[in-house]
Design a protein around this motif. Structure first.
Motif, short mmCIF file in Angstrom:
data_model
loop_
_atom_site.label_atom_id
_atom_site.label_comp_id
_atom_site.label_asym_id
_atom_site.label_seq_id
_atom_site.Cartn_x
_atom_site.Cartn_y
_atom_site.Cartn_z
N ASN A 33 37.89 -10.50 13.47
CA ASN A 33 37.82 -9.72 14.76
C ASN A 33 39.01 -9.09 15.28
N ASP A 88 21.62 -9.84 16.95
CA ASP A 88 22.45 -8.68 17.34
C ASP A 88 22.03 -7.69 18.39
N ARG A 133 23.05 -2.64 23.83
CA ARG A 133 22.03 -3.86 23.32
C ARG A 133 20.98 -3.98 24.33
N TYR A 172 31.74 5.11 16.79
CA TYR A 172 31.44 3.89 15.62
C TYR A 172 32.03 4.62 14.39
N ILE A 207 33.40 -2.73 10.68
CA ILE A 207 33.09 -1.87 11.74
C ILE A 207 34.25 -1.57 12.50
N TRP A 250 26.22 -4.16 8.87
CA TRP A 250 25.66 -3.34 10.11
C TRP A 250 25.45 -2.01 9.81
N LEU A 268 22.00 -5.07 13.01
CA LEU A 268 22.60 -6.02 11.99
C LEU A 268 21.37 -6.03 10.95
N TYR A 285 31.71 -9.18 17.40
CA TYR A 285 30.64 -8.86 16.59
C TYR A 285 30.33 -10.24 15.97
N TYR A 286 31.42 -11.29 15.74
CA TYR A 286 31.20 -12.31 14.81
C TYR A 286 31.71 -13.48 16.09
N THR A 340 34.32 -5.26 22.04
CA THR A 340 33.26 -6.10 21.42
C THR A 340 33.60 -7.05 20.44
N TYR A 390 35.86 -5.19 13.25
CA TYR A 390 35.48 -6.39 12.80
C TYR A 390 35.28 -5.99 11.09
#
Lengths: 903, 390
Positions: free
Chosen positions: A458, A300, A346, A544, A516, A652, A639, A312-313, A310, A484
């Motif tokens: 996504n 993550d 990140r 977010y 998210i 998350w 995560l 995420y998966y 972005t 996500y």
């Protein structure tokens, strides 16, 4: 093959040589060279031609002698050649004619150019600012400008056939040390001294260009480059080599799609994420696992961007395929160490994946057929030269294959379904402004068995505006929305858990959804202050909205009610600025500052801190450079997982009053040496990294649907260090890289919870700590049509928590486990081979088909994914009935074939 | 048609590939087993006798039964200063808590002279007893065949404001019989008739639930549940004669629930791709001399409730004999071979037959046909069993 053709030609031509004027002349399946040679001999010696490098057409002409020339011209015309006559001379060129006179009224028409004039006037006008070939001196500005010193020259670099912008092309001058790289829109800007200049353009898999310029004033110079097809043994310096010695970035890896396409993958489909995993310092916990780990960071801690959105998966089918459709990808950049100040959020790495822009000139597309997936893409101009679109879609048909499994199979009743769609439109408003809209959607739905299913999706959408305010100042502004969603549906009942022979009353059926959503805006400005300073600055804000979980009853259950955990909201603003200071041709310094903050709306808590990005390069020689750098980063979305691989069940969480932002710093140094005449890059990088406030879970804690998640988590410190050694060859018949990495990644619980403290508060191995890692990725091109790829991957087995004994408890046999991650699964080794066949290079052919045939895990090694013990005889209460097992995901060679059709 | 055949072929190939590629293989990891870690099992059960078992972790290859620690002293202390001491019952320590009040906290105390260590659990509040409304059974379909099963269900409700975490457990006793009723037995070199209750036709077998059965009403509108918690196949010999079950319901606190849940999940791990990483969780017992000593076990304090149920096949007729029961023909065994057939071939006398000549001879059958103890049962009839005539 050539010998056969030659013999056939001799046999064909010998009788023709002696043919009389009345005879019919005939050539069959001859090359252009042979046809022209024949025409010179039989018709006219004054025939001139330029053979295209890609030309492999054969020509067949049969006609009476007096009509033979016309017939040959017609045959040449059918293969794209234009024949021009001037006096008694005949000129044969591909796709273009020789203009032997200016158009009527040319001199009277002045410099105005009709918008709909596609003729010679446009051609001549274009020649002034579009560079298509090297054998010319290009003038920038008016000689009367009277400028001195340095001026800015800027422009776009595009693909010759599609008009797409080319990203990451190095623009440089060896003598002066001038260097820059084209951005995502193919734009470059350099400061050149007034007077005569040489400027080189070099990009991976592109024909190099070296231009001679006469610079009088600042101005534009657009360049078109073409893909390298024939330079199997070229002696040119690789773009990577240039990059190593001309910038101060450490740990930057670039992979273009055509490189990734040569890397064998499990089911044959080009996979960006699998390509990333072939790079040194990048690891994963197992074969069928989503995500990756960079330099000892958790999955993550990687920011994965696709056209600024972005992801995420980043995988389909629990990690077997990547989320990215290879047909719409241009290239990707992985920042392992020197992360530019414009990126944040990140603490380990940034994977920036660039989508392609779409063909501005003509409609094209491709179709890919694999044994598990199919994909299609279309692209073309909506307004020729100004607006283009690209559309891609992919899906799998593995779902119905799973249905044929017998009822006794472990996977009976399972499903594995995914699809994704990419769409983008690019519009050139004018020479200075362009707009781009991107959208990406993916969906996965899979189940190992019929009772439990997983899903995730996504979605990203963004609009980008690029503007060149002046020759030394430009802006990229983007606004977007990402979403996500993941979840699981469980039709399990307590009865099934306790006694699997019957369904029981299904009052436990539920679905859990996690999500998210984020909206973001970012403006990045690039400014060339002078020939020594390039400034990048801007602002970014991300809002977010995280849904940590909602549990919905699936079937009629009088007692169960939906449960909704409180949504978390947070705003992450950031200001950033960085400067690239070219002190001299040997020394370059990069300095960046990112002021990032985070406001946790729920707890009304604000966190803020500066992030530093500093690096420098010193070249001892033109081909030997040293670099060093340090950067600090922060992360506010975390995560929460207790599984080895990222799971759709994982939730998350945002930083809050009880969950602090993760922070980290990395210091790195490296040496880069380009040898073998610029063909081979040797590099060695060492790094040391610390991570603070990373999250681990308490043993036995419940992470799903936990309203007090902070109680289930512990803060840990992390430290990671390593050395990465790589040799890379990107030009010639043999291309690829080989690398060895020694690295460690360890964690330690920060607090003291007495006996509960993970491993008594001592350092313990991160789940992705694999000290020894050897990778070899190579491609050997035998001919234009045939190449062979090989991939070798060896690494130390990853750490696991293993059973150390058994005990009786609760009227059953229970397993006692070791401290966390104290043991390792067996070492990992895999060899993949693939043969790539490209059947034709005929430019006039409507379709081009390529075939990849390969075998994944050639040796069939049973690489362990996990090790576990279970009681093979539940009725037994004896230790001997406990037996050790391992799960291997791809435990045998997997052959595959993939067809790709371009049209 | 040809295309269809190719599709089928490819499907079959990939179906095979999917099965073949992701597999579980026997593997003996190079692990140094760690034996001897202390295991404490049991709960402080108010209103009944609390049984505390002391054992340890064993190596994987070990088949040692539960280690006894008869020299250990086990007691339960209440916060109001009372100490309840133990009696050794078999391998367990038993502490009579029948008169203990609910409204104080308790803890378990263990002294082990064998290593000189003293152990204590955390102080635990007595979790309120939940009520069991009903215990019933019904015929249900089974998932993989059409034999069917008898599902046993329980309805329960927690107390108002009480715990929403529960653990269910049960004891089973069932009466069954061997396939043939022997009239004689082999004894001291002779074949003699059974007398009274000596027969090996009827047996009783006892088992306890080996599954950890946890559930929670957290997130439910009502603190109640109706659960089909057990199923007995109709060809299971549990249903052959009389089946008895005693079901216990115990409320847990949240920590205790987490402990049991972790124990349950860690034991059932099959290395799934998305499975949580297994781990041993520390319970609530600590060593006073060595706080870092890992001790397995979690001590709860609770007042359990229970319900009992009998299923008499003479009334329900649920039992369906297995179809694949082998049929054995009684065979004549020479008296000189009796010892050999008894010990070597595990044969037992069955009946006394008379030949056409008038001679009498004993027929024999395999032990599993005539001796119900071969299936793990005993001749120990539970007290108050509903069939006194057996």
């Amino acid at each position: 093959m050539r010998r056969k053709l030659f013999i056939y030609l001799i046999l064909t031509l010998l009788p023709l040589a002696g043919a009389s004027a009345q005879d019919v002349l005939e050539v069959k399946r001859v090359s252009l060279d042979q046809l022209v040679s024949f025409l010179r001999k039989e018709v006219s010696p004054r025939i001139y031609y330029v053979r295209s490098d890609e030309e492999q057409s054969s020509f067949t002409v049969s006609a009476p002698r007096e009509q033979f020339l016309d017939a040959a011209i017609a045959e040449l015309g059918s293969k794209g050649y234009v024949t021009s006559r001037f006096d008694s001379s005949i000129f044969i060129l591909h796709s273009k004619a020789i203009q032997s006179s200016l158009p009527d009224g040319y001199f009277e028409s002045g410099n105005t150019l009709a918008a709909n004039d596609d003729g010679l006037q446009r051609f001549l006008a274009d020649q002034n600012n579009i560079v298509t070939f090297q054998n010319k001196v290009y003038e920038i500005g008016e000689p009367s400008a009277g400028k001195s010193g340095k001026v800015t020259v800027s422009g776009h670099v595009r693909d010759v056939s599609s008009g797409e912008p080319l990203v990451g092309v190095a623009v440089y001058d060896d003598k002066t040390g001038i260097y820059t790289v084209t951005d995502a829109s193919g734009y470059y800007r350099v400061m050149l001294p007034v007077g005569d200049n040489k400027l080189s353009f070099s990009g991976y898999s592109l024909e190099d260009m070296q231009l001679t310029l006469k610079v009088f004033d600042e101005g534009g110079l657009d360049v078109v480059m073409k893909e390298k097809v024939t330079s199997l043994s070229g002696a040119i310096v690789s773009a990577d080599a240039i990059s190593h010695h001309r910038n101060a970035s450490l740990g930057l890896e670039k992979i273009r799609l055509n490189t990734a396409a040569k890397i064998p993958s499990a089911f044959g489909e080009t996979d960006i994420i699998k390509a990333v995993l072939t790079l040194p310092g990048v690891k994963s916990v197992g074969e069928a696992s989503s995500g990756f780990n960079v330099r000892g960071g958790s999955a993550d801690q990687n920011l994965i961007l696709f056209n600024d959105g972005t992801i995420y998966y980043p995988s389909h089918m629990f990690g077997i395929f990547s989320s990215f459709n290879p047909d719409v990808i241009s290239e990707m950049e992985l920042y392992k160490s020197s992360i530019p100040a414009e990126f944040g959020g990140r603490i380990s790495s940034v994977l920036d994946v660039h989508g392609r822009g779409g063909n501005l000139n003509k409609f094209t597309g491709s179709l890919g057929l694999g044994l598990l997936t199919s994909r299609i893409h279309l692209e073309g101009p909506l307004a020729k030269g100004r607006t283009s679109f690209i559309l891609g879609a992919r899906t799998t048909y593995s779902n119905w294959m799973l249905r044929v499994l017998p009822a006794t199979s472990e996977y009976h009743g399972g499903t594995a379904d995914f699809s994704d769609i990419n769409a983008s439109i690019s519009h050139k408003v004018n020479d200075s402004n362009s707009l781009h809209a991107y959208a990406y959607w993916s969906r996965d739905d899979f189940a190992f068995q019929s009772k439990t299913s997983f899903k995730y999706s996504n979605l990203t959408a963004s609009v980008k505006w690029r503007s060149h305010f002046s020759s030394n100042h430009d802006m990229t502004a983007v606004v977007g929305y990402d979403r996500y969603r993941s979840g699981t549906s469980d039709k399990e009942t307590l009865g099934m858990i306790w006694n699997p022979i019957f369904q029981g009353n299904a009052n436990l059926s539920y679905s859990i959804n996690i999500g998210i959503r984020q909206a973001y805006a970012k403006a990045t400005f690039h400014s060339t202050l002078n020939d020594a300073h390039k400034l990048t600055y801007g602002a970014q804000a991300t809002y977010y909205m995280v849904n940590p979980g909602e549990k919905i009853p699936m079937e009629d259950n009088p007692f169960m009610e939906p449960v909704y955990l409180d949504h978390e909201k947070g705003l992450e603003p950031a200001l950033f600025a960085s400067d690239t200071w070219t002190v001299n041709s040997r020394l370059i310094l990069d300095g960046g500052l990112r002021l990032s903050g985070f406001y946790a709306a729920g707890d009304r808590k604000f966190y803020g801190a500066p992030e530093l990005r500093i690096s420098g390069k010193y070249s001892l020689q033109d081909n030997l450079s040293l670099k060093a750098g340090i950067n600090t980063l922060r992360q506010n979305i975390h995560l929460i997982s207790n599984s080895s691989a990222i799971s759709p069940m994982d939730t998350w969480r945002l930083s809050s009053g009880r969950i602090r932002p993760q922070s980290g710093w990395q210091a790195a140094t490296g040496a880069y040496w380009t040898v073998a005449g610029g063909k081979v890059d040797l590099s060695a990088e060492a790094y040391y990294k610390r991570m603070n406030h990373t999250l681990d879970y308490k043993s036995g804690s419940i992470l799903i649907m936990n309203p007090d998640i902070a109680d289930a988590l512990v803060e840990t410190y992390g430290k990671a260090y390593g050395v990465e050694i790589m040799a890379k060859k990107t030009v010639g018949k043999l291309t690829g890289w080989v690398s060895y990495t020694y690295s460690r990644s360890r964690l330690r619980e920060k607090g003291d919870r007495g006996v509960e403290t993970i491993n008594r508060g001592e350092w313990y191995n991160a789940p992705y700590d694999k000290p020894h890692d050897f990778k070899l990725t190579g491609n050997y091109k035998f001919t234009h049509r045939y190449s062979m790829s090989m991939n070798i991957d060896y690494s130390t087995g990853r750490p696991v928590t293993v059973p150390i004994g058994w005990y009786k408890y609760g009227d059953g046999m229970r397993i006692a486990y070791s401290d966390r991650n104290t043991h390792r699964i067996p070492d990992y080794f895999r060899l993949d081979l693939a043969v790539n066949i490209e059947p034709s290079h005929y430019l006039r052919q409507l379709t081009h088909m390529s075939v990849t045939i390969g075998v994944y895990n050639v040796t069939g090694r049973k690489n362990a994914y996990s090790v576990f013990f279970y009681n093979s005889d539940p009725s037994s209460m004896m230790g001997s009935s406990l037996s050790g097992h391992m799960l291997s995901v791809f435990a045998c060679p997997i052959p595959y074939i993939n067809l790709n059709l371009k049209f | 048609m040809k295309a269809k055949r190719y599709i089928k072929l490819i499907s079959a190939f990939w179906a095979f590939a999917m099965m073949a590629t992701s597999c579980i293989y026997p593997y003996v990891p190079d692990i140094e087993s760690k034996s001897g870690l202390f295991v404490v099992e049991g709960d402080i059960l108010i209103g009944e006798v609390s049984r505390i078992s002391l054992s340890c972790v064993y190596e994987f290859a070990s088949n040692i039964d539960r280690e006894k620690d008869p020299k250990a002293y086990v007691s339960i202390e209440s916060e109001d200063g009372k100490v309840y001491t133990d009696k050794i019952l078999g391998s367990d320590h038993s502490i009579d808590m029948s008169g203990a009040p609910d409204n104080v906290r308790y803890r378990l105390v263990i002294d082990r002279p064998s290593n000189g260590h003293h152990y204590q659990s955390d102080w635990k509040e007595v979790q309120s007893a939940a009520a069991m409304d009903e215990l019933g059974y019904s015929l249900v379909q089974t998932e993989y065949d059409n034999i069917g099963a008898v599902a046993i269900s329980v309805g329960m409700r927690g107390t108002e404001g009480g715990s929403r975490y529960f653990r269910l457990s049960y004891d089973e006793i069932w009466e069954y019989h061997s396939s043939h009723r022997a009239v004689y037995r082999y004894y001291m070199g002779s074949v003699v008739p059974f007398t009274g209750g000596e027969n090996t036709y009827y047996c009783w077998k006892r088992e306890s639930s080996s599954q950890i059965m946890l559930f929670s009403t957290e997130g439910q509108s009502q603190n109640r549940y109706e659960i089909e918690f057990n199923a007995i196949m109709r060809n299971d010999n549990r249903l052959q004669e009389v089946y008895y079950t005693k079901v216990y319901l115990q409320a847990l606190d949240e920590d205790g629930y987490r402990y049991w849940r972790n124990t349950q999940e860690s034991t059932g791990q099959r290395g799934d791709l998305l499975a949580p990483i297994p781990s041993s969780m520390r319970g609530n017992i600590s060593c006073q001399e060595d706080p870092d000593e890992m001790i397995y076990g979690y001590i709860s304090a609770a007042r359990r409730v229970y319900k009992e149920l009998y299923i008499d096949n003479n009334n329900t007729r649920f039992y369906t004999p297995p179809k694949d029961d082998a049929i054995y023909t009684p065979e004549y065994v020479e008296p000189s071979m009796w010892q050999t057939r008894y010990t070597r071939d595990n044969m037992r006398p069955y009946t006394l037959e008379t030949a056409w000549t008038g001679d009498e001879y004993f027929t024999w059958l395999p032990a599993r046909c005539v001796d119900c103890t071969q299936y793990g049962g005993t001749k120990s009839k539970p007290e108050g069993w509903p069939r006194p005539e057996i």
